[in-house]
Design a protein around this motif. Structure first.
Motif, PDB file in Angstrom:
ATOM      1  N   PHE A  88       1.952   6.937   4.775  1.00 37.03           N
ATOM      2  CA  PHE A  88       1.584   5.019   4.147  1.00 37.03           C
ATOM      3  C   PHE A  88       2.368   4.836   2.916  1.00 37.03           C
ATOM      4  CE2 PHE A  88      -2.053   5.941   7.275  1.00 37.03           C
ATOM      5  CZ  PHE A  88      -1.855   4.585   8.042  1.00 37.03           C
ATOM      6  N   LEU A  89       2.115   5.876   2.014  1.00 38.49           N
ATOM      7  CA  LEU A  89       2.535   5.472   0.663  1.00 38.49           C
ATOM      8  C   LEU A  89       3.887   5.787   0.324  1.00 38.49           C
ATOM      9  CD1 LEU A  89      -0.763   6.353  -1.217  1.00 38.49           C
ATOM     10  CD2 LEU A  89      -0.144   4.129  -0.398  1.00 38.49           C
ATOM     11  N   LYS A  90       4.619   6.710   0.955  1.00 35.53           N
ATOM     12  CA  LYS A  90       5.897   7.166   0.675  1.00 35.53           C
ATOM     13  C   LYS A  90       6.810   6.903   1.693  1.00 35.53           C
ATOM     14  CE  LYS A  90       8.570  10.920  -1.711  1.00 35.53           C
ATOM     15  NZ  LYS A  90       8.408  12.072  -2.173  1.00 35.53           N
ATOM     16  N   THR A  91       6.506   7.663   3.065  1.00 36.09           N
ATOM     17  CA  THR A  91       7.465   7.652   4.175  1.00 36.09           C
ATOM     18  C   THR A  91       7.815   6.232   4.474  1.00 36.09           C
ATOM     19  OG1 THR A  91       6.893   9.865   4.706  1.00 36.09           O
ATOM     20  CG2 THR A  91       7.937   8.519   6.274  1.00 36.09           C
ATOM     21  N   ASN A  92       6.514   5.565   4.778  1.00 34.28           N
ATOM     22  CA  ASN A  92       6.502   3.998   5.320  1.00 34.28           C
ATOM     23  C   ASN A  92       6.269   3.102   4.128  1.00 34.28           C
ATOM     24  OD1 ASN A  92       7.102   4.759   8.277  1.00 34.28           O
ATOM     25  ND2 ASN A  92       5.330   6.075   7.840  1.00 34.28           N
ATOM     26  N   GLU A  93       6.875   3.351   2.931  1.00 30.90           N
ATOM     27  CA  GLU A  93       6.176   2.614   1.783  1.00 30.90           C
ATOM     28  C   GLU A  93       6.395   0.921   1.969  1.00 30.90           C
ATOM     29  OE1 GLU A  93       7.251   2.170  -2.893  1.00 30.90           O
ATOM     30  OE2 GLU A  93       8.530   3.177  -1.754  1.00 30.90           O
ATOM     31  N   ASN A  94       7.403   0.689   2.531  1.00 32.39           N
ATOM     32  CA  ASN A  94       7.707  -0.812   2.567  1.00 32.39           C
ATOM     33  C   ASN A  94       6.868  -1.533   3.475  1.00 32.39           C
ATOM     34  OD1 ASN A  94      10.069  -0.553   0.975  1.00 32.39           O
ATOM     35  ND2 ASN A  94      11.446  -0.771   2.400  1.00 32.39           N
ATOM     36  N   ALA A  95       6.001  -0.939   4.510  1.00 33.81           N
ATOM     37  CA  ALA A  95       5.238  -1.606   5.417  1.00 33.81           C
ATOM     38  C   ALA A  95       3.705  -1.541   4.704  1.00 33.81           C
ATOM     39  CB  ALA A  95       5.079  -0.694   6.742  1.00 33.81           C
ATOM     40  N   SER A  96       3.755  -0.816   3.524  1.00 33.78           N
ATOM     41  CA  SER A  96       2.235  -0.764   3.049  1.00 33.78           C
ATOM     42  C   SER A  96       2.322  -1.385   1.410  1.00 33.78           C
ATOM     43  CB  SER A  96       1.875   0.681   2.821  1.00 33.78           C
ATOM     44  OG  SER A  96       1.921   1.290   4.032  1.00 33.78           O
ATOM     45  N   LEU A  97       3.271  -2.152   1.332  1.00 31.54           N
ATOM     46  CA  LEU A  97       3.318  -2.667  -0.153  1.00 31.54           C
ATOM     47  C   LEU A  97       2.321  -3.987  -0.460  1.00 31.54           C
ATOM     48  CD1 LEU A  97       6.978  -2.552  -0.845  1.00 31.54           C
ATOM     49  CD2 LEU A  97       5.335  -1.177  -1.957  1.00 31.54           C
ATOM     50  N   ASP A  98       2.137  -4.642   0.491  1.00 32.21           N
ATOM     51  CA  ASP A  98       1.280  -5.843   0.432  1.00 32.21           C
ATOM     52  C   ASP A  98      -0.217  -5.438  -0.042  1.00 32.21           C
ATOM     53  OD1 ASP A  98       3.464  -7.353   1.012  1.00 32.21           O
ATOM     54  OD2 ASP A  98       2.960  -8.065   2.759  1.00 32.21           O
ATOM     55  N   ARG A  99      -1.012  -6.122  -0.835  1.00 30.30           N
ATOM     56  CA  ARG A  99      -2.095  -5.604  -1.378  1.00 30.30           C
ATOM     57  C   ARG A  99      -3.010  -6.606  -0.381  1.00 30.30           C
ATOM     58  NH1 ARG A  99      -2.558  -1.681  -5.215  1.00 30.30           N
ATOM     59  NH2 ARG A  99      -0.704  -1.726  -6.443  1.00 30.30           N
ATOM     60  N   PRO A 100      -4.232  -6.322  -0.106  1.00 29.82           N
ATOM     61  CA  PRO A 100      -5.168  -6.796   0.790  1.00 29.82           C
ATOM     62  C   PRO A 100      -5.704  -8.228  -0.133  1.00 29.82           C
ATOM     63  CG  PRO A 100      -6.358  -4.951  -0.203  1.00 29.82           C
ATOM     64  CD  PRO A 100      -4.942  -4.647  -0.390  1.00 29.82           C
ATOM     65  N   LYS A 101      -5.842  -9.494   0.475  1.00 32.92           N
ATOM     66  CA  LYS A 101      -6.297 -10.597  -0.089  1.00 32.92           C
ATOM     67  C   LYS A 101      -7.854 -10.212  -0.197  1.00 32.92           C
ATOM     68  CE  LYS A 101      -2.298 -12.307  -0.057  1.00 32.92           C
ATOM     69  NZ  LYS A 101      -1.747 -12.730  -1.488  1.00 32.92           N
ATOM     70  N   SER A 102      -8.211 -10.760  -1.377  1.00 35.51           N
ATOM     71  CA  SER A 102      -9.942 -11.053  -1.721  1.00 35.51           C
ATOM     72  C   SER A 102      -9.954 -12.489  -2.584  1.00 35.51           C
ATOM     73  CB  SER A 102     -10.454  -9.867  -2.632  1.00 35.51           C
ATOM     74  OG  SER A 102      -9.990  -9.923  -3.987  1.00 35.51           O
ATOM     75  N   LEU A 103     -11.083 -13.007  -2.446  1.00 39.07           N
ATOM     76  CA  LEU A 103     -11.338 -14.162  -3.316  1.00 39.07           C
ATOM     77  C   LEU A 103     -11.290 -14.046  -4.616  1.00 39.07           C
ATOM     78  CD1 LEU A 103     -13.936 -16.748  -2.321  1.00 39.07           C
ATOM     79  CD2 LEU A 103     -14.029 -15.918  -4.658  1.00 39.07           C
ATOM     80  N   ALA A 104     -11.885 -12.896  -5.142  1.00 38.56           N
ATOM     81  CA  ALA A 104     -11.976 -12.750  -6.613  1.00 38.56           C
ATOM     82  C   ALA A 104     -10.518 -12.345  -7.079  1.00 38.56           C
ATOM     83  CB  ALA A 104     -12.603 -11.367  -6.889  1.00 38.56           C
ATOM     84  N   LEU A 105      -9.656 -11.715  -6.523  1.00 41.95           N
ATOM     85  CA  LEU A 105      -8.327 -11.393  -6.837  1.00 41.95           C
ATOM     86  C   LEU A 105      -7.534 -12.767  -6.790  1.00 41.95           C
ATOM     87  CD1 LEU A 105      -7.730  -7.756  -5.655  1.00 41.95           C
ATOM     88  CD2 LEU A 105      -8.157  -8.680  -8.262  1.00 41.95           C
ATOM     89  N   ASP A 106      -7.600 -13.481  -5.712  1.00 48.92           N
ATOM     90  CA  ASP A 106      -7.071 -14.817  -5.548  1.00 48.92           C
ATOM     91  C   ASP A 106      -7.214 -15.790  -6.601  1.00 48.92           C
ATOM     92  OD1 ASP A 106      -5.091 -16.475  -3.897  1.00 48.92           O
ATOM     93  OD2 ASP A 106      -6.775 -17.671  -3.715  1.00 48.92           O
ATOM     94  N   TYR A 107      -8.490 -15.961  -6.840  1.00 52.24           N
ATOM     95  CA  TYR A 107      -8.658 -16.834  -8.312  1.00 52.24           C
ATOM     96  C   TYR A 107      -8.261 -16.232  -9.475  1.00 52.24           C
ATOM     97  CZ  TYR A 107     -11.767 -20.209  -5.749  1.00 52.24           C
ATOM     98  OH  TYR A 107     -12.215 -21.007  -4.982  1.00 52.24           O
ATOM     99  N   ILE A 108      -8.409 -15.125  -9.786  1.00 55.56           N
ATOM    100  CA  ILE A 108      -8.199 -14.345 -10.803  1.00 55.56           C
ATOM    101  C   ILE A 108      -6.769 -14.511 -11.440  1.00 55.56           C
ATOM    102  CG2 ILE A 108      -8.171 -12.068 -12.317  1.00 55.56           C
ATOM    103  CD1 ILE A 108     -11.124 -11.648 -10.978  1.00 55.56           C
ATOM    104  N   THR A 109      -5.920 -14.231 -10.258  1.00 61.18           N
ATOM    105  CA  THR A 109      -4.520 -13.956 -10.406  1.00 61.18           C
ATOM    106  C   THR A 109      -3.546 -15.482 -10.013  1.00 61.18           C
ATOM    107  OG1 THR A 109      -4.306 -13.158  -7.981  1.00 61.18           O
ATOM    108  CG2 THR A 109      -4.591 -11.716 -10.019  1.00 61.18           C
ATOM    109  N   TYR A 110      -4.596 -16.442 -10.151  1.00 62.17           N
ATOM    110  CA  TYR A 110      -3.943 -17.798  -9.758  1.00 62.17           C
ATOM    111  C   TYR A 110      -3.171 -17.946  -8.507  1.00 62.17           C
ATOM    112  CZ  TYR A 110      -4.832 -18.682 -14.783  1.00 62.17           C
ATOM    113  OH  TYR A 110      -5.507 -18.543 -16.072  1.00 62.17           O
TER     114      TYR A 110
END
Length: 304
Positions: A88-110
């Motif tokens: 997941f993290l090396k061989t197929n890195e590009n398919a796993s780059l996006d972070r999961p969305k959460s309400l807290a992080l969405d607000y905190i990171t504008y």
């Protein structure tokens, strides 16, 4: 009659959730193994304990190193072995780059306008280039080494003074203050954790941001709880960001005023570098004020 409608609504939701999960799992035969007991609405959440990573480890012993789960209505895949993690993290890195969305992080990171939690794309590539070439390259870190030395000297002096009077010290807490003060001074030239005054409030705010970003929020996983805000979580996160915004706006305005009067002098901090990038019209991406605020905000979270 109202009670009858309420019961019918619950039964309808129950049936639709069951059908949805059943059809979704059947339509994807190539998915990894999954526990058979999938409850309506909550999915596999009932299989997790208050220590999720231990629950995942137990499930991996039964279903293998890669497991497909429904966390509420959110499908996810859990990798529980070094080999699968490498896939997941090396061989197929590009398919796993996006972070999961959460309400807290969405607000905190504008709205995910930072570098760490934003989606993989042109902006992410641009910020990675800026981080590597200007913000955290060897030259910049060397120029800011005096800050690290000064904070380390303060840390050792504080431990020595407490030792002389026989005062106990929470070493973990003091090391956290050391790391946060180093990062804060490198970014804004200001210490964020002192014993009193505004710096202390900033330190507490950083702790609140860290806790909120890692807290479990029902609405992130169960669509029924997106409204109303049953946990009061959304209200708390909005309050944290509004308080942070007041402080960072004050710091940015001070930097901008000093730059107008050419009072910066000496070594630039990371905020000065970001402001330079934002004002450079030749850059392929235009940094906004919220991009800069979000970037500054996630640094203490990762340090913690």
């Amino acid at each position: 009659m109202e009670n009858v409608y309420s019961y019918l609504s619950l039964i309808f939701i129950f049936l639709m959730s069951t059908i949805f999960i059943f059809r979704y799992s059947k339509a994807k035969p190539h998915l990894p193994p999954s526990p058979l007991v999938v409850l309506p609405i909550i999915g596999h959440l009932h299989l997790l304990s208050h220590i999720p990573h231990q629950a995942f480890q137990k499930l991996s012993l039964e279903y293998g190193p890669i497991i497909h789960l429904f966390l509420g209505s959110v499908p996810c895949v859990v990798a529980s072995s070094p080999e699968s993690a490498k896939e997941f993290l090396k061989t197929n890195e590009n398919a796993s780059l996006d972070r999961p969305k959460s309400l807290a992080l969405d607000y905190i990171t504008y709205g995910s306008k930072d570098f760490v939690f934003t989606n993989y794309g042109p902006y992410w590539k641009f910020m990675k280039k800026i981080v590597n070439s200007q913000l955290l390259n060897g030259r910049t870190l060397d120029l800011l080494s005096s800050i690290r030395h000064d904070e380390l000297t303060r840390f050792i002096r504080s431990l020595s003074e407490n030792a002389k009077v026989g005062k106990s010290v929470d070493l973990g807490e003091e090391l956290m203050k050391l790391v946060n003060n180093v990062i804060s001074r490198m970014v804004t030239r200001e210490r964020c954790m002192d014993k009193e005054g505004e710096s202390d409030s900033v330190g507490k705010l950083i702790a609140e941001i860290t806790v909120a970003s890692g807290s479990f929020n029902l609405s992130d996983y169960i669509w029924l709880f997106k409204t109303p805000d049953l946990q009061g979580f959304e209200k708390r996160v909005k309050d944290i960001r509004s308080r942070f915004d007041v402080i960072i706006e004050r710091i940015m305005k001070e930097h901008e005023e000093a730059r107008k009067h050419k009072e910066v002098g000496g070594v630039q901090d990371l905020l000065d570098i970001l402001l330079d990038v934002a004002q450079d019209e030749s850059m392929e991406v235009n940094l906004t004020r919220e991009n800069i605020k979000a970037f500054i905000q996630v640094l203490p979270i990762y340090a913690s």
